[in-house]
Write an enzyme that holds these catalytic residues in place. Structure first.
Site, PDB file in Angstrom:
ATOM      1  N   GLU A 233      33.788  52.527  45.082  1.00 18.32           N
ATOM      2  CA  GLU A 233      33.854  51.440  44.102  1.00 18.32           C
ATOM      3  C   GLU A 233      33.132  51.827  42.816  1.00 18.32           C
ATOM      4  O   GLU A 233      33.587  51.514  41.708  1.00 18.32           O
ATOM      5  CB  GLU A 233      33.250  50.165  44.687  1.00 18.32           C
ATOM      6  CG  GLU A 233      34.088  49.534  45.772  1.00 18.32           C
ATOM      7  CD  GLU A 233      35.463  49.107  45.265  1.00 18.32           C
ATOM      8  OE1 GLU A 233      35.538  48.386  44.254  1.00 18.32           O
ATOM      9  OE2 GLU A 233      36.470  49.513  45.877  1.00 18.32           O
TER      10      GLU A 233
ATOM     11  N   TRP B  42      35.434  54.094  41.094  1.00 21.86           N
ATOM     12  CA  TRP B  42      36.588  53.388  40.500  1.00 21.86           C
ATOM     13  C   TRP B  42      36.259  52.994  39.065  1.00 21.86           C
ATOM     14  O   TRP B  42      37.108  53.054  38.175  1.00 21.86           O
ATOM     15  CB  TRP B  42      36.954  52.153  41.326  1.00 21.86           C
ATOM     16  CG  TRP B  42      37.975  51.286  40.636  1.00 21.86           C
ATOM     17  CD1 TRP B  42      37.737  50.161  39.921  1.00 21.86           C
ATOM     18  CD2 TRP B  42      39.396  51.515  40.548  1.00 21.86           C
ATOM     19  NE1 TRP B  42      38.909  49.650  39.398  1.00 21.86           N
ATOM     20  CE2 TRP B  42      39.943  50.464  39.776  1.00 21.86           C
ATOM     21  CE3 TRP B  42      40.248  52.491  41.063  1.00 21.86           C
ATOM     22  CZ2 TRP B  42      41.305  50.371  39.498  1.00 21.86           C
ATOM     23  CZ3 TRP B  42      41.606  52.389  40.783  1.00 21.86           C
ATOM     24  CH2 TRP B  42      42.124  51.351  40.015  1.00 21.86           C
TER      25      TRP B  42
ATOM     26  N   TRP C  95      58.573  38.253  30.399  1.00 22.79           N
ATOM     27  CA  TRP C  95      57.465  37.321  30.567  1.00 22.79           C
ATOM     28  C   TRP C  95      57.850  35.941  30.048  1.00 22.79           C
ATOM     29  O   TRP C  95      58.613  35.809  29.093  1.00 22.79           O
ATOM     30  CB  TRP C  95      56.224  37.807  29.812  1.00 22.79           C
ATOM     31  CG  TRP C  95      55.701  39.145  30.227  1.00 22.79           C
ATOM     32  CD1 TRP C  95      55.685  40.277  29.473  1.00 22.79           C
ATOM     33  CD2 TRP C  95      55.098  39.500  31.478  1.00 22.79           C
ATOM     34  NE1 TRP C  95      55.120  41.314  30.170  1.00 22.79           N
ATOM     35  CE2 TRP C  95      54.750  40.868  31.409  1.00 22.79           C
ATOM     36  CE3 TRP C  95      54.822  38.795  32.646  1.00 22.79           C
ATOM     37  CZ2 TRP C  95      54.139  41.538  32.454  1.00 22.79           C
ATOM     38  CZ3 TRP C  95      54.208  39.459  33.689  1.00 22.79           C
ATOM     39  CH2 TRP C  95      53.882  40.816  33.595  1.00 22.79           C
TER      40      TRP C  95
ATOM     41  N   ASN D  67      35.814  40.156  43.850  1.00 19.88           N
ATOM     42  CA  ASN D  67      36.895  41.084  43.526  1.00 19.88           C
ATOM     43  C   ASN D  67      38.173  40.804  44.305  1.00 19.88           C
ATOM     44  O   ASN D  67      39.276  40.916  43.772  1.00 19.88           O
ATOM     45  CB  ASN D  67      36.448  42.530  43.774  1.00 19.88           C
ATOM     46  CG  ASN D  67      37.452  43.529  43.223  1.00 19.88           C
ATOM     47  OD1 ASN D  67      37.736  43.528  42.038  1.00 19.88           O
ATOM     48  ND2 ASN D  67      38.000  44.369  44.082  1.00 19.88           N
TER      49      ASN D  67
ATOM     50  N   TRP E 127      50.083  39.877  31.571  1.00 21.94           N
ATOM     51  CA  TRP E 127      48.730  40.205  32.026  1.00 21.94           C
ATOM     52  C   TRP E 127      47.701  40.151  30.915  1.00 21.94           C
ATOM     53  O   TRP E 127      46.507  39.912  31.156  1.00 21.94           O
ATOM     54  CB  TRP E 127      48.708  41.602  32.673  1.00 21.94           C
ATOM     55  CG  TRP E 127      49.064  42.743  31.752  1.00 21.94           C
ATOM     56  CD1 TRP E 127      50.291  43.290  31.557  1.00 21.94           C
ATOM     57  CD2 TRP E 127      48.169  43.483  30.903  1.00 21.94           C
ATOM     58  NE1 TRP E 127      50.227  44.323  30.647  1.00 21.94           N
ATOM     59  CE2 TRP E 127      48.929  44.453  30.223  1.00 21.94           C
ATOM     60  CE3 TRP E 127      46.802  43.405  30.643  1.00 21.94           C
ATOM     61  CZ2 TRP E 127      48.376  45.344  29.304  1.00 21.94           C
ATOM     62  CZ3 TRP E 127      46.236  44.300  29.724  1.00 21.94           C
ATOM     63  CH2 TRP E 127      47.025  45.253  29.065  1.00 21.94           C
TER      64      TRP E 127
ATOM     65  N   TRP F 211      43.643  44.798  35.415  1.00 19.46           N
ATOM     66  CA  TRP F 211      44.755  43.900  35.094  1.00 19.46           C
ATOM     67  C   TRP F 211      46.076  44.663  35.081  1.00 19.46           C
ATOM     68  O   TRP F 211      47.093  44.174  35.586  1.00 19.46           O
ATOM     69  CB  TRP F 211      44.516  43.192  33.759  1.00 19.46           C
ATOM     70  CG  TRP F 211      43.795  41.897  33.956  1.00 19.46           C
ATOM     71  CD1 TRP F 211      42.471  41.635  33.735  1.00 19.46           C
ATOM     72  CD2 TRP F 211      44.357  40.682  34.461  1.00 19.46           C
ATOM     73  NE1 TRP F 211      42.181  40.349  34.077  1.00 19.46           N
ATOM     74  CE2 TRP F 211      43.319  39.722  34.519  1.00 19.46           C
ATOM     75  CE3 TRP F 211      45.629  40.302  34.866  1.00 19.46           C
ATOM     76  CZ2 TRP F 211      43.523  38.424  34.972  1.00 19.46           C
ATOM     77  CZ3 TRP F 211      45.836  38.999  35.323  1.00 19.46           C
ATOM     78  CH2 TRP F 211      44.796  38.078  35.367  1.00 19.46           C
TER      79      TRP F 211
END
Length: 488
Positions: free
Chosen positions: A285, A288, A316, A351, A369, A392
């Protein structure tokens, strides 16, 4: 301790320009300045009109308290923090003129526009006969350091993790200076309160203040608590928002109140004391976050443009009232609403829930997004330009190493699986607290008698679902097929 005596710095006052490194320990620029023995001038510039990384309201609140904490720490060391508001280049030149400073030190930052500006500023200051040095501190690796076999940046996390594990060896953190030689004359400094970073009318940050303690001491306490109480069991427990198995260090990292080197070294001290799966999962993590910055630096348009340009043709829908209902946590899906209300109340969201609410916005509602990214940026205390954007785009299916678009989170099953006892929903959606577990994540299926007994009237005390899951999923897949037809 690192030895900075090889730096060629003049025997004049040294400016340490603080940015997103609001700590005194493991602060390479500050320690380098301290070791010169010259007067040290700590400086923070509020670049209020800086559009490269605009701070949201939640982060402005955090910044106020973080700067107050840093100011106290520097005062104790002997060099008070100078606060100025304006354009950094102009402020630095003003301080040089006022103090006769001969060098400027800072720790690097990595938003592409800021990299460009810092490079230009470094060149300009050196042209003015000033010594300028920059140091690491925000990331465990330089984002241009790791290359694939073909010489380009990584686009997929797993090989990035492998390359990082094999070739990156984070340095040990350094302690705080024992003392600083302060500049003798008192320098003009803004009153922190005059920056109006804390909301007053209305004072909406009360819940954030109850949840968090900004500043370096708060960061160290949070790390200590995580290592002693939450790292053991992290690999499985991190998926359950009702459990305390996350580190909650992300806002402290975002403001640099703690460095990733400190976290890396501290977790190393727990190797062998917790299951290897927990140890490795947490470190992945941390890495990441490194990967997200690696992507942002190497693909500078990531914050505003689809990494996968096919999504430029995605149909969209206009956000309208649906976006506002998502923001307020009134979608009619308890797990989603709990997450959005947690965000508004505390400035943070678990998360696992971030993935669910993100999927709901871009797939159930077909809202771009970027609307979600902007809302998170304004409301999260840990809004991080790298992680927020990459995550995102990951959930939208448009990013590097993204989840496939057809991975659509079922908001009911997510709640039933990761909040099985309903503790999370009951905390943040209290109007449903008296519903039995069986119906908590799908109250519309509860018999009328059960709803009445729990004090729930759908459409009044709690909203009906704004979209039906199965139909929304079919609509999302049809939109995805339309995009594929357009892009060939």
């Amino acid at each position: 301790m690192n030895d900075f005596k090889g730096l060629d710095l003049p025997e004049k006052p040294v400016i340490v320009w603080f940015r997103n490194d609001l700590r005194v320990s493991d602060n390479m620029a500050l320690t380098a300045a301290a070791q010169t023995g010259n007067p040290v001038i700590p400086l923070y510039v509020l670049e209020k009109d800086d559009e490269t990384v605009p701070l949201g309201g939640a982060q402005e609140w955090w910044l106020h308290h973080s700067l107050a904490s840093l100011s106290n720490s520097l005062e104790r060391l002997g060099a008070p923090l100078v606060l100025r508001r304006g354009e950094a280049a102009n402020i630095l030149k003003e301080i040089v003129d006022e103090t006769g400073a001969g060098s400027v030190l800072w720790n690097r930052r990595y938003v592409p526009a800021q990299i460009k500006r810092d490079a230009a500023l470094k060149s300009d200051l050196r042209d003015s006969a000033l010594a300028v040095e920059s140091f690491d501190g925000q990331l465990l690796h330089e984002p241009t350091q790791l290359k694939t076999g073909s010489g380009g940046p990584y686009r997929v996390y797993t090989p990035f993790w492998r390359a990082f594990s094999e070739s990156c060896h984070p340095r040990p953190p350094i302690g705080a200076p024992k003392e600083l030689a302060g500049f003798k004359a008192k320098l003009a400094s803004d009153d922190l309160k005059s920056w109006s970073l804390v909301p007053t009318k209305p004072h909406w940050a009360g819940g954030i203040g109850e949840e968090w303690t900004p500043g370096e001491d708060g960061a160290q306490e949070r790390l200590k608590h995580f290592l002693s109480d939450a790292l053991d069991g992290y690999a499985d427990g991190r998926d359950f928002p009702g459990k305390e198995h996350t580190s909650k260090l992300s806002p402290h990292l975002a403001f640099g109140e703690i460095s990733p080197f400190q976290i890396w070294a501290a977790t190393e001290g727990n190797r062998g004391e917790v299951p290897d799966r927990d140890f490795t999962t947490y470190r992945k993590e941390v890495v990441w976050r490194e990967f997200s910055w690696h992507l942002l630096v190497n693909f500078p348009d990531l914050r505003s443009e689809n990494y996968n340009s096919d999504f430029d043709a995605f149909p969209w829908r206009e956000p309208g009232d649906e976006l506002e209902r998502w923001q307020k946590g009134t979608t009619g899906y308890p797990f989603i609403d709990a997450g959005m209300r947690q965000l508004w109340r505390t400035g943070w969201m678990h998360n696992r829930v971030r993935m669910a609410v993100g999927s709901f916005l871009v797939k159930h509602l077909l809202i771009d997004w970027r609307h979600g990214e902007r809302w998170f940026r304004d409301t999260l205390v840990d809004a991080d330009p790298g992680s927020n954007t990459a995550s995102w785009q990951w959930i939208a299916g448009s990013g590097a190493d993204a989840a496939p678009y057809f991975r659509i989170f079922n908001p009911i099953l997510q709640g039933e699986k990761f909040d099985p006892d309903g503790s999370y929903v009951r905390q943040f959606v209290p109007e449903l607290a008296d519903l039995p577990d069986k119906y908590l994540h799908k109250p519309w299926e509860a018999p009328e008698k059960t709803l009445r007994k729990a004090g729930v009237t759908l459409g009044e005390t709690y909203p009906k679902p704004m979209v039906e899951h199965k139909g929304a999923r079919q609509r999302a897949m049809a939109a995805y097929e339309e995009m594929k037809r357009k892009t060939g």
